[in-house]
Write a protein that holds these residues in place. Structure first.
Motif: not given
Length: 320
Positions: A182-183, A205-210
């Motif tokens: 969650x970070x 973190x969350x590389x696909x989303x960014x």
């Protein structure tokens, strides 16, 4: 038809020539390969700056999946697209102003709290977004993973998102960075390489989303050239210059009675606006902290030894 956002922020950095600038917190030692880098940028400026290949090489150097962005500022706006609409944004008091500005732009409900992990943790709700700058801007306080634990636990237990701004972590002598699903961690090369005009940073973190929402070509040819030379350098520039900054930081701490874990300090001077004007007359620019909600404080960075000596003398002449 289009209404302006009724919230503005102020940033450090000289807006007039001829002043020794302590208002921007940057590495005062530029990389030795700058001229070659700008030559390379010129060579590739006649094409679109696709940087997937160089991003992959940066992943190998850092050792974690990441998303290259045009500094932390672009990352904050991407975060707004992905996570802030209609959410509760929890922001510590006396910290970087862009968190609140971006939250307002994307319609989040801003809640302020003390800049302490345990007290901020009490405000965390399900699906809320928590901003935390570590080390903090403007006071330079760095929290270890153990000290962050109440906040980390609250974020995990309540399904919230922690946005950890680590813009100045390269300046911390013994840095620690927490892990967790969650970070989101935001980092930049702007500060540690002393190149605020070269907009390159990255998100952990969350590389696909960014990657799905970032602008194409956002770092431009200069950013691509910078990453090419950075990867070849392998952070040797930081290993060489950080000890020089730490040594000078300790000298300023002793001379002016201040303390920080980063490469900048705040000091109470009474009327900050008047103090800034007085320092300007001596050819030195420090940062008025009124925009941080600290109108009696100024912020100033660590520069080269001879420059720091000028700062110390100026401080003592105005505020003995």
């Amino acid at each position: 038809m289009l209404e302006p956002v009724k919230f503005s922020t102020y940033h450090g950095g000289a807006r007039e020539e001829g002043l020794l600038d302590f208002s921007a917190s940057l590495n005062p030692y530029p990389p030795g390969w700058l001229d070659e880098m700008f030559k390379r940028a010129k060579e590739i400026s006649n094409r679109y700056s696709y940087y997937e290949r160089i991003e992959g090489e940066l992943v190998e150097l850092i050792g974690e999946p990441l998303t290259v962005t045009a500094g932390i500022t672009e990352a904050l706006y991407l975060l707004g697209i992905l996570a802030l609409r209609g959410k509760k944004a929890i922001i510590p008091e006396h910290t970087y102003g862009e968190y609140e500005r971006v939250s307002q732009i994307f319609g989040a409900r801003v809640v302020k709290g003390p800049n302490e992990p345990e007290k901020i943790a009490e405000l965390v709700e399900r699906s809320s977004v928590v901003f935390f700058c570590n080390p903090n801007n403007p006071d330079g306080r760095f929290y270890s993973v153990r000290e962050l634990k109440p906040l980390l636990d609250a974020v995990e237990d309540r399904g919230a998102l922690l946005v950890l701004d680590e813009a100045f972590i390269d300046f911390v002598k013994k840095p620690e960075s927490p892990e967790g699903e969650n970070i989101v961690k935001l980092r930049t090369f702007t500060k540690s390489y002393g190149l605020p005009g070269v907009r390159v940073g990255y998100v952990l973190g969350f590389e696909e989303a960014f990657r799905s929402v970032r602008m194409p070509w956002s770092i431009g040819s200069t950013g691509v050239a910078f990453l090419e030379f950075l990867i070849e350098d392998g952070f040797e520039h930081l290993r060489r210059t950080m000890p020089l900054i730490w040594r000078e930081k300790e000298r300023i701490e002793k001379a002016l009675g201040v303390r920080s874990d980063a490469n900048f300090f705040i000091k109470r001077v009474g009327n900050a606006e008047g103090f800034v004007d007085a320092m300007k007359k001596l050819g030195i620019l420090v940062r008025n902290c009124e925009s941080f909600g600290l109108p009696e404080y100024v912020r100033f960075s660590v520069r080269k030894p001879e420059e720091n000596e000028m700062l110390i003398r100026a401080f003592k002449s105005i505020n003995p």
